[in-house]
Design a protein around this motif. Sequence first.
Motif, mmCIF file in Angstrom:
data_model
loop_
_atom_site.group_PDB
_atom_site.id
_atom_site.type_symbol
_atom_site.label_atom_id
_atom_site.label_comp_id
_atom_site.label_asym_id
_atom_site.label_seq_id
_atom_site.Cartn_x
_atom_site.Cartn_y
_atom_site.Cartn_z
ATOM 1 N N ILE A 73 51.206 -32.397 -16.741
ATOM 2 C CA ILE A 73 51.893 -31.231 -17.274
ATOM 3 C C ILE A 73 51.907 -30.080 -16.277
ATOM 4 O O ILE A 73 52.813 -29.246 -16.282
ATOM 5 C CB ILE A 73 51.242 -30.780 -18.610
ATOM 6 N N VAL A 74 50.910 -30.037 -15.396
ATOM 7 C CA VAL A 74 50.844 -28.970 -14.393
ATOM 8 C C VAL A 74 52.030 -29.075 -13.432
ATOM 9 O O VAL A 74 52.740 -28.099 -13.184
ATOM 10 C CB VAL A 74 49.509 -29.023 -13.621
ATOM 11 N N GLN A 75 52.245 -30.284 -12.904
ATOM 12 C CA GLN A 75 53.380 -30.490 -11.998
ATOM 13 C C GLN A 75 54.698 -30.332 -12.736
ATOM 14 O O GLN A 75 55.660 -29.767 -12.203
ATOM 15 C CB GLN A 75 53.296 -31.886 -11.375
ATOM 16 N N LEU A 76 54.736 -30.846 -13.973
ATOM 17 C CA LEU A 76 55.950 -30.731 -14.771
ATOM 18 C C LEU A 76 56.303 -29.265 -15.002
ATOM 19 O O LEU A 76 57.469 -28.862 -14.874
ATOM 20 C CB LEU A 76 55.764 -31.455 -16.105
ATOM 21 N N GLY A 77 55.300 -28.450 -15.338
ATOM 22 C CA GLY A 77 55.528 -27.028 -15.579
ATOM 23 C C GLY A 77 56.021 -26.308 -14.339
ATOM 24 O O GLY A 77 56.928 -25.455 -14.418
ATOM 25 N N GLU A 78 55.448 -26.639 -13.194
ATOM 26 C CA GLU A 78 55.872 -26.000 -11.955
ATOM 27 C C GLU A 78 57.303 -26.402 -11.585
ATOM 28 O O GLU A 78 58.099 -25.579 -11.115
ATOM 29 C CB GLU A 78 54.907 -26.358 -10.825
ATOM 30 N N GLN A 79 57.632 -27.676 -11.799
ATOM 31 C CA GLN A 79 58.988 -28.123 -11.505
ATOM 32 C C GLN A 79 59.998 -27.445 -12.426
ATOM 33 O O GLN A 79 61.112 -27.094 -11.998
ATOM 34 C CB GLN A 79 59.079 -29.645 -11.637
ATOM 35 N N MET A 80 59.607 -27.247 -13.700
ATOM 36 C CA MET A 80 60.504 -26.556 -14.632
ATOM 37 C C MET A 80 60.716 -25.101 -14.227
ATOM 38 O O MET A 80 61.834 -24.575 -14.286
ATOM 39 C CB MET A 80 59.926 -26.626 -16.045
ATOM 40 N N LEU A 81 59.643 -24.424 -13.808
ATOM 41 C CA LEU A 81 59.780 -23.040 -13.351
ATOM 42 C C LEU A 81 60.688 -22.975 -12.128
ATOM 43 O O LEU A 81 61.555 -22.098 -12.014
ATOM 44 C CB LEU A 81 58.411 -22.448 -13.028
ATOM 45 N N GLU A 82 60.514 -23.929 -11.219
ATOM 46 C CA GLU A 82 61.329 -23.946 -9.998
ATOM 47 C C GLU A 82 62.799 -24.195 -10.329
ATOM 48 O O GLU A 82 63.695 -23.547 -9.772
ATOM 49 C CB GLU A 82 60.815 -25.023 -9.045
ATOM 50 N N LYS A 83 63.082 -25.118 -11.253
ATOM 51 C CA LYS A 83 64.472 -25.403 -11.616
ATOM 52 C C LYS A 83 65.099 -24.212 -12.354
ATOM 53 O O LYS A 83 66.300 -23.948 -12.232
ATOM 54 C CB LYS A 83 64.546 -26.676 -12.450
ATOM 55 N N THR A 84 64.270 -23.489 -13.114
ATOM 56 C CA THR A 84 64.763 -22.280 -13.771
ATOM 57 C C THR A 84 65.132 -21.228 -12.732
ATOM 58 O O THR A 84 66.170 -20.554 -12.845
ATOM 59 C CB THR A 84 63.694 -21.722 -14.732
ATOM 60 N N PHE B 281 52.630 -19.654 -9.440
ATOM 61 C CA PHE B 281 53.869 -19.148 -10.021
ATOM 62 C C PHE B 281 54.470 -18.023 -9.166
ATOM 63 O O PHE B 281 55.696 -17.939 -9.001
ATOM 64 C CB PHE B 281 53.619 -18.658 -11.447
ATOM 65 N N ASP B 282 53.604 -17.162 -8.626
ATOM 66 C CA ASP B 282 54.088 -16.097 -7.736
ATOM 67 C C ASP B 282 54.838 -16.679 -6.552
ATOM 68 O O ASP B 282 55.896 -16.184 -6.148
ATOM 69 C CB ASP B 282 52.912 -15.258 -7.235
ATOM 70 N N GLN B 283 54.264 -17.752 -5.979
ATOM 71 C CA GLN B 283 54.860 -18.363 -4.789
ATOM 72 C C GLN B 283 56.240 -18.940 -5.098
ATOM 73 O O GLN B 283 57.182 -18.792 -4.312
ATOM 74 C CB GLN B 283 53.943 -19.468 -4.255
ATOM 75 N N ILE B 284 56.367 -19.588 -6.264
ATOM 76 C CA ILE B 284 57.655 -20.179 -6.644
ATOM 77 C C ILE B 284 58.706 -19.085 -6.801
ATOM 78 O O ILE B 284 59.846 -19.217 -6.330
ATOM 79 C CB ILE B 284 57.518 -20.996 -7.943
ATOM 80 N N LEU B 285 58.339 -17.973 -7.447
ATOM 81 C CA LEU B 285 59.292 -16.872 -7.626
ATOM 82 C C LEU B 285 59.683 -16.249 -6.291
ATOM 83 O O LEU B 285 60.859 -15.904 -6.065
ATOM 84 C CB LEU B 285 58.697 -15.805 -8.555
ATOM 85 N N ILE C 223 63.089 -14.214 -7.055
ATOM 86 C CA ILE C 223 63.347 -13.940 -8.467
ATOM 87 C C ILE C 223 62.317 -12.931 -8.970
ATOM 88 O O ILE C 223 61.106 -13.150 -8.821
ATOM 89 C CB ILE C 223 63.257 -15.224 -9.316
ATOM 90 N N PRO C 224 62.745 -11.811 -9.566
ATOM 91 C CA PRO C 224 61.778 -10.851 -10.123
ATOM 92 C C PRO C 224 61.079 -11.448 -11.351
ATOM 93 O O PRO C 224 61.704 -12.131 -12.166
ATOM 94 C CB PRO C 224 62.641 -9.647 -10.498
ATOM 95 N N ALA C 225 59.783 -11.166 -11.481
ATOM 96 C CA ALA C 225 58.979 -11.776 -12.539
ATOM 97 C C ALA C 225 59.457 -11.399 -13.934
ATOM 98 O O ALA C 225 59.287 -12.174 -14.881
ATOM 99 C CB ALA C 225 57.509 -11.397 -12.356
#
Length: 631
Positions: free
Chosen positions: A443-454, A489-493, A498-500
């Motif tokens: 779920i950790v990788q899944l969550g990060e991939q979802m944030l990145e795709k968003t 999450f900061d790094q992905i944004l 993308i502003p938080a």
Amino acid sequence: MWNYNFIIPNLVILSLLLLFYFSQRRLPINLNKSFLNLLLIEISTLIIDDASSISLDYSKSFSNTFLLLINILFFLLFITRGFIFYKYTLDILKIKFWNHKVSHIISLVIYILTVLFVLSNIFYPSIFSITDKRYSRASFYNTIYISSFYFSCISMVLICINKNIISKREYHFAILFNLMLFVGYIIRIIFKNLLIMDLFCIISIIIIYEIFENPDIYQDEKTQLFNKYALSSIFSECSIYDKPFIIGFVIHNYIDLREIYSSQQMDKVLKIISDYLVETYPELNAFYLRDGRFLLFSKKVNNSIKIRKQLNQRFHEPWDIDDKTNIYLDVGFIKVAPQITIKDSNKLLDVILSAMNSMAHIGSKNIVIKESTLEINKQNADVKKALEYTIENNKVELFLQPLIDVKTNAVVGAEALARIRDSEGRIISPASFIPIAEKNGRIVQLGEQMLEKTCQFINKYDLKSMGLSWINVNLSPVQFLHQNLSDRFDQILRNYDIPAHMIHLEITEESMIDYALLQKQIQIMKHSGFQFVLDDYGTGYSNVTRLKKCPFINVKLDMEIVWDYFKERDKILPTLVETFKQMNFTVTAEGIENLEMAQAMKEIGCDYLQGFCFSKPLPAEEFAQKYSKTL
């Protein structure tokens, strides 16, 4: 004259191995049966080899017929020994001989033809001849070596082809013992009068015993019962026509009991239980699967009701450790329905262990594993496989469902939802794959991939043209356990600029179980600009008092609590919404399916609505086409 220097030591070694074999409890699997055949055929070959050599050295004392027959018997044993070593290799690889593979049919044909060729020596001197009580090799003598070399070579080829199904250590030693046989045949050809071939065979047998036949491989140290590896091995050899007897039991609260009574005391209890099972049910194979889990197995049908009743009665009595100490244990039972056949041994073992794990605590219900249980397990396995593939290849799909502002009836935000597909391209329900992802940590990788795709979606499309001010991204409770969550999450944004504030993180009530950790993580991430939404309110973990201390900007009412309101309208939900508003939370109602529900939720004070009344979750591209005013 033959050299007999190796006879006595070879016989001593073989006799010891035979003694060791029968002194230990053995698992009734093909591998062990083949090993016993190896020992017996090697002892027989060694004795007949020496007997035939002695009779030739003293040929004047024996008739031509005796000399002929004893040498034919030796050659029959010689080629049979090579065939049984080949059969043992198949058992190591868990390859059933009678599965009609071309290589096995060819091997059987070669063995039978060689046997017939040796037997033909009764009528015609093909392998050897006995003339005037003198032994000499005939023109087709090397036929026995061709057969022997074939079995050694085909064994090594099969090991190389199937090396992925055995461990690296087993692979190397399987090659080694077959190589020893190969070298032994070569040395026998070179040194014709030296009886040394049996020594190489014995070296191969010793390698086999140490690597594949050591009883410690299959036994649990504490109980001396068979272990999980042994159970897996015996399952793998069951035919689909077998309907095995399987009943197990789990000691409730086993981990806690080890702390209460001490590890030493509980180990003594385990040994007492093990001895009881072996003595009471000698016709069954008893297994200890660690953590207080026992299992009884037999390929023959037994009276499970009677055995379970006996075990139940025994566990109502104390287990006496010594004169001063006795322990009462509570157990739960698991049974495999008698109509179940072992079609997939690994899956059945997984189901049994999973069922046993679910029975760890007092109050757990007894379980009967049926065909439906196996089908559910198969579906979960397929989902897990699809999940692994999706994450490894970054193929999670972004779906979006709009959030509607009740004042304007316009789209103001959206929720990002993860979707994965099975091998046939069909969407798998999040209710199926999310729990699995949380359990195995994916779920950790899944969550990060979802944030990145968003973030990629926000970068690609103009959110303002769609009326969107933010997108909600779900955050699993498992992700909250990671200390570097905010940094990740900061790094992905930052990667997508993308502003938080454009990302609202949804966390479920389940996250509030560890309230201290929840507050710590929220404060860290809030400092980075993230805002938080409490998702699925009404599932039972949170309360209004605790919510006051958490900096949520929005509370989403779970669809169940919304639907319950429409079954029986009362003051509870309107009061709850009013309370949230007084606490400066905005409120979102989920599960809105029609305009009547939408109007009612608006009237009780909800700010945002989400549900099929407005739109089902849509693929990101389709969502953008539907709501963008510039496309």
